[in-house]
Design a protein around this motif. Structure first.
Motif, PDB file in Angstrom:
ATOM      1  N   LEU A 263      17.111  -2.725 -12.739  1.00  0.00           N
ATOM      2  CA  LEU A 263      17.894  -1.742 -11.988  1.00  0.00           C
ATOM      3  C   LEU A 263      17.379  -0.335 -12.222  1.00  0.00           C
ATOM      4  CD1 LEU A 263      21.523  -3.079 -12.555  1.00  0.00           C
ATOM      5  CD2 LEU A 263      19.979  -3.525 -10.650  1.00  0.00           C
ATOM      6  N   GLY A 264      16.397  -0.186 -13.134  1.00  0.00           N
ATOM      7  CA  GLY A 264      15.853   1.134 -13.415  1.00  0.00           C
ATOM      8  C   GLY A 264      16.460   1.785 -14.639  1.00  0.00           C
ATOM      9  N   ALA A 265      17.393   1.115 -15.292  1.00  0.00           N
ATOM     10  CA  ALA A 265      17.939   1.660 -16.533  1.00  0.00           C
ATOM     11  C   ALA A 265      16.820   1.680 -17.567  1.00  0.00           C
ATOM     12  CB  ALA A 265      19.090   0.793 -17.032  1.00  0.00           C
ATOM     13  N   VAL A 266      16.677   2.792 -18.279  1.00  0.00           N
ATOM     14  CA  VAL A 266      15.556   2.917 -19.209  1.00  0.00           C
ATOM     15  C   VAL A 266      15.925   2.275 -20.542  1.00  0.00           C
ATOM     16  CG1 VAL A 266      13.855   4.445 -20.235  1.00  0.00           C
ATOM     17  CG2 VAL A 266      14.903   5.035 -18.044  1.00  0.00           C
ATOM     18  N   ASP A 267      15.827   0.957 -20.590  1.00  0.00           N
ATOM     19  CA  ASP A 267      16.087   0.215 -21.819  1.00  0.00           C
ATOM     20  C   ASP A 267      14.749  -0.087 -22.489  1.00  0.00           C
ATOM     21  OD1 ASP A 267      15.027  -1.695 -20.118  1.00  0.00           O
ATOM     22  OD2 ASP A 267      16.169  -3.303 -21.081  1.00  0.00           O
ATOM     23  N   ALA A 268      14.720  -0.933 -23.472  1.00  0.00           N
ATOM     24  CA  ALA A 268      13.481  -1.203 -24.209  1.00  0.00           C
ATOM     25  C   ALA A 268      12.398  -1.768 -23.291  1.00  0.00           C
ATOM     26  CB  ALA A 268      13.758  -2.169 -25.355  1.00  0.00           C
ATOM     27  N   VAL A 269      12.777  -2.662 -22.395  1.00  0.00           N
ATOM     28  CA  VAL A 269      11.789  -3.288 -21.516  1.00  0.00           C
ATOM     29  C   VAL A 269      11.200  -2.256 -20.548  1.00  0.00           C
ATOM     30  CG1 VAL A 269      11.409  -5.057 -19.774  1.00  0.00           C
ATOM     31  CG2 VAL A 269      12.933  -5.523 -21.710  1.00  0.00           C
ATOM     32  N   ARG A 270      12.094  -1.455 -19.966  1.00  0.00           N
ATOM     33  CA  ARG A 270      11.638  -0.418 -19.025  1.00  0.00           C
ATOM     34  C   ARG A 270      10.770   0.609 -19.755  1.00  0.00           C
ATOM     35  NH1 ARG A 270      10.207   1.039 -14.506  1.00  0.00           N
ATOM     36  NH2 ARG A 270      11.035   2.873 -13.459  1.00  0.00           N
ATOM     37  N   ALA A 271      11.168   0.958 -20.971  1.00  0.00           N
ATOM     38  CA  ALA A 271      10.384   1.908 -21.767  1.00  0.00           C
ATOM     39  C   ALA A 271       8.992   1.350 -22.033  1.00  0.00           C
ATOM     40  CB  ALA A 271      11.100   2.209 -23.086  1.00  0.00           C
ATOM     41  N   ALA A 272       8.937   0.064 -22.355  1.00  0.00           N
ATOM     42  CA  ALA A 272       7.645  -0.573 -22.598  1.00  0.00           C
ATOM     43  C   ALA A 272       6.799  -0.542 -21.332  1.00  0.00           C
ATOM     44  CB  ALA A 272       7.865  -2.014 -23.065  1.00  0.00           C
ATOM     45  N   GLN A 273       7.472  -0.770 -20.217  1.00  0.00           N
ATOM     46  CA  GLN A 273       6.757  -0.754 -18.929  1.00  0.00           C
ATOM     47  C   GLN A 273       6.150   0.630 -18.667  1.00  0.00           C
ATOM     48  OE1 GLN A 273       9.300  -1.337 -15.590  1.00  0.00           O
ATOM     49  NE2 GLN A 273       7.683  -2.185 -14.303  1.00  0.00           N
ATOM     50  N   ILE A 274       6.944   1.660 -18.950  1.00  0.00           N
ATOM     51  CA  ILE A 274       6.469   3.028 -18.747  1.00  0.00           C
ATOM     52  C   ILE A 274       5.258   3.309 -19.634  1.00  0.00           C
ATOM     53  CG2 ILE A 274       7.070   5.462 -19.036  1.00  0.00           C
ATOM     54  CD1 ILE A 274       9.998   4.592 -18.325  1.00  0.00           C
ATOM     55  N   GLU A 275       5.392   2.911 -20.919  1.00  0.00           N
ATOM     56  CA  GLU A 275       4.292   3.123 -21.855  1.00  0.00           C
ATOM     57  C   GLU A 275       3.049   2.355 -21.413  1.00  0.00           C
ATOM     58  OE1 GLU A 275       3.941   4.997 -24.556  1.00  0.00           O
ATOM     59  OE2 GLU A 275       5.956   5.867 -24.397  1.00  0.00           O
ATOM     60  N   THR A 276       3.251   1.144 -20.953  1.00  0.00           N
ATOM     61  CA  THR A 276       2.127   0.308 -20.545  1.00  0.00           C
ATOM     62  C   THR A 276       1.388   0.924 -19.359  1.00  0.00           C
ATOM     63  OG1 THR A 276       3.187  -1.678 -21.343  1.00  0.00           O
ATOM     64  CG2 THR A 276       1.467  -1.976 -19.706  1.00  0.00           C
ATOM     65  N   SER A 277       2.174   1.437 -18.397  1.00  0.00           N
ATOM     66  CA  SER A 277       1.512   1.986 -17.224  1.00  0.00           C
ATOM     67  C   SER A 277       0.735   3.249 -17.576  1.00  0.00           C
ATOM     68  CB  SER A 277       2.531   2.266 -16.111  1.00  0.00           C
ATOM     69  OG  SER A 277       3.546   3.096 -16.616  1.00  0.00           O
ATOM     70  N   ALA A 278       1.109   3.896 -18.693  1.00  0.00           N
ATOM     71  CA  ALA A 278       0.374   5.081 -19.112  1.00  0.00           C
ATOM     72  C   ALA A 278      -0.916   4.714 -19.829  1.00  0.00           C
ATOM     73  CB  ALA A 278       1.253   5.950 -20.018  1.00  0.00           C
ATOM     74  N   SER A 279      -0.862   3.621 -20.628  1.00  0.00           N
ATOM     75  CA  SER A 279      -2.011   3.317 -21.489  1.00  0.00           C
ATOM     76  C   SER A 279      -2.836   2.131 -21.005  1.00  0.00           C
ATOM     77  CB  SER A 279      -1.510   3.024 -22.911  1.00  0.00           C
ATOM     78  OG  SER A 279      -0.679   1.875 -22.865  1.00  0.00           O
ATOM     79  N   TYR A 280      -2.350   1.455 -19.958  1.00  0.00           N
ATOM     80  CA  TYR A 280      -2.981   0.204 -19.499  1.00  0.00           C
ATOM     81  C   TYR A 280      -3.152  -0.777 -20.651  1.00  0.00           C
ATOM     82  CZ  TYR A 280      -3.708   2.825 -15.295  1.00  0.00           C
ATOM     83  OH  TYR A 280      -3.489   3.571 -14.191  1.00  0.00           O
TER      84      TYR A 280
END
Ligand SMILES: Nc1ncnc2c1ncn2[C@@H]1O[C@H](COP(=O)(O)OP(=O)(O)OP(=O)(O)O)[C@@H](O)[C@H]1O
Ligand SMILES: [Mg+2]
Lengths: 265, 296
Positions: free
Chosen positions: B239-256
């Motif tokens: 749903l876009g709530a910035v939980d641990a999974v979403r945070a990991a996703q954000i970090e991943t998209s930054a660092s590949y």
């Protein structure tokens, strides 16, 4: 509503033409019975004659299909009456004890005091301990029921039923699930209660005990009261042929009340 | 209970002081020896097995690149603050959802066990509810609740974690209600009779007599549902709530680099471990209590 306000001539319990059916089966076919204060009434009769149903009808665990039940003059079969409040005025003991296994002995005993009668925790515990002490079970107050013998459990169940000072004690074959050597301790407690003035209505198969302790014996047969009278009259000189046949049967089965056997229990 | 009779006091347990016989001592020594040997054997086989797996995995041709993209310590350290912050949201959602599930679950189970024809519509409603929400995938419930309900325009704007919590409560209360119902039905009817004959009302009997016994019977099953919900709170990220999974996703998209996902995953496991151990312990304790003949 309370017993003290009713005049002394009002019977504690009065059944008028009580009828109970299950489907087509007429289990109680018009019962008339009066119970006065301090009476100990033994309800005897063959299996299936309706003893348990009668007791359950009295404390409103079953609904009557006709007739009335009056508790100290109040019609408790009136649908407008608060059935929970009425049940709280009876003490009920079952064949299989039905103690609450998740509660300690003391909590079993004080549950109704605390949650029905609004007695505080400390006061309820004091009353519970006092009662348990009187039946010699104070040491088990903190134990869970499964640690107790059947006889001890049934005595706790009796104490639980007594704790909130019921107007009538209803006992439904409270010794028939017990090992023979445990029957005595339970019956002795009932005997003491009767002697100290508790009004008791008990269904029983213990004829010797009924003869010894009851002030009146009621013989139930196929949902009607065939005969009632003093223990000596019922066991010594039964008038109704059905009573005689029933007593003959139980006597030959070894559970009778021979004259020299009246101190058993 | 005549006052003149001296109370017969029965004692709770007999204290017997006894030293074991030579025969018993010999048997105990034998049992100790053989259990020591069993422990050693299973320990050794576990170590050997783990070593083989490790050697095999490290020996695979792609191990180096997998290690870099999934187990990069630098990325892990960099992602840590954000993922932890996300996990904190998961924990809060979990706490609130658990309370919600407990309340709604108990209500649903109680309604489903009501007797009497006048409650038929209520029972039917509760049954339909549990059928629907046990059958529907949580992901779909999340989408429907998270994007559907706000679209009605009936409610003030709420953060997405709110709707995620609602969806979790809807789904898990249906499961918990069924477990509780089974527990309630496993309590013998004579217990209800005894409670009512004391003058306790329907609700009081349920609360003081029936539910406590029912809960005891189904504790392991409930804990199991709780463990399951502990990891499913991670799904609110859709749903876009910035939980641990979403945070990991954000970090991943930054660092590949997928290390943040591994981190989040391990944190979820760490979160669930205490509950899992507690469940094992409770189950074992229950078995101990109920099972005589504990050898088999
Ligand atoms: N809930 C019920 N539904 C249908 N029939 C019932 C129900 N309860 C009791 N009965 C029937 O009513 C009759 C009287 O039962 P009851 O239990 O009152 O007899 P009882 O005199 O107590 O017998 P026992 O000595 O075996 O306890 C029996 O035939 C029984 O099958
Ligand atoms: Mg009976």
């Amino acid at each position: 509503m309370s017993a003290s306000t009713a005049d002394s001539a009002t019977p504690v319990l009065r059944l008028e033409n009580v009828v109970k059916t299950f489907g087509d089966r007429v289990v109680l076919a018009g019962i008339d019975l009066t119970v006065d204060a301090h009476e100990v009434i033994a309800l005897i009769g063959a299996s299936g004659s309706g003893k348990s149903t009668l007791l359950r009808t009295i404390n409103l665990l079953e609904q009557v299909d006709d007739g009335r039940v009056l508790l100290t003059g109040t019609d408790i079969t009136d649908p407008r009456i608060d059935a929970d409040a009425v049940r709280a005025r009876f003490g009920t003991v079952f064949q299989h004890y039905n103690l609450f296994p998740h509660l300690t002995v003391l909590d079993n005993v004080t549950l109704a005091l605390r949650h029905v009668h609004g007695v505080g925790k400390a006061a309820a515990a004091a009353r519970g301990l006092e009662l348990l002490d009187r039946v010699g079970l104070a040491d088990f107050a903190r134990s869970y029921p499964d640690r107790l013998s059947g006889g001890q459990q049934q005595r706790v169940a009796i104490v639980r039923a007594l704790a909130s000072g019921p107007e009538v004690l209803l006992l439904d074959e409270i010794t028939s699930a017990l090992d023979p050597e445990l029957v005595g301790e339970v019956l002795e407690l009932v005997r003491d209660l009767g002697a100290s003035g508790t009004t008791i209505l008990m269904a029983t198969h213990e004829m010797a005990f009924a003869r010894d302790v009851a002030t009146r014996v009621v013989f139930l047969d196929a949902g009607v009261i065939r005969e009632e009278g003093t223990p000596d009259q019922i066991f010594g000189a039964p008038r109704d042929p059905r009573t005689r046949a029933f007593l003959d049967r139980v006597t030959s089965a070894g559970r009778g009340a021979a004259p020299d056997d009246t101190t058993a229990g | 209970m005549s006052p003149h009779r001296p109370p017969v006091t029965e004692t709770n347990s007999a204290v017997v002081d006894r030293t074991p016989s030579a025969l018993e001592l010999e048997r105990r020594a034998f049992r100790a020896r053989s259990s020591r040997r069993s422990v050693l054997i299973s320990l050794a086989s576990t170590v050997v097995f783990a070593a083989l797996v490790a050697v095999f995995v490290v020996g695979t041709p792609g191990w180096r690149s997998v290690q870099e993209t999934f187990f990069d310590p630098e990325v892990l350290v960099a992602a840590w603050p954000r993922v932890i912050e996300g996990l904190w949201l998961n924990i809060r959602v979990l706490v609130v959802a658990s309370i919600g599930v407990a309340i709604v679950g108990v209500l649903l189970a109680s309604v489903r066990t009501l007797r009497g024809p006048i409650f038929f519509p209520l029972r039917l409603l509760a049954a339909a509810y549990t059928d629907v929400f046990r059958g529907m995938p949580l992901l779909i419930v999340l989408y429907l609740v998270g994007f559907g309900i706000p679209g009605l325009g009936l409610f003030p704007r709420m953060p997405m974690e709110f709707w995620g919590t609602v969806a979790l409560v809807l789904t898990y209360s249906a499961y918990v209600a069924e477990v509780l119902r089974a527990g309630i039905e496993a309590v013998h009817p004579s217990q209800r009779l005894a409670a009512r004959s004391l003058g306790l009302g329907y609700i009081a009997s349920l609360r003081l007599v029936i539910l406590p016994q029912a809960l005891r019977k189904v504790t392991p099953a409930l804990m199991n549902d709780f463990v399951s919900m502990q990891k499913d709170v991670g799904l609110i990220s859709v749903l876009g709530a910035v939980d641990a999974v979403r945070a990991a996703q954000i970090e991943t998209s930054a660092s590949y680099n997928f290390t943040p996902y591994v981190l989040a995953g391990l944190l979820f496991v760490a979160l669930a471990l205490p509950t899992i151990r507690l469940t094992d312990w409770l189950t074992a304790r229950q078995r101990e209590r109920e099972q005589h003949g504990s050898v088999v």
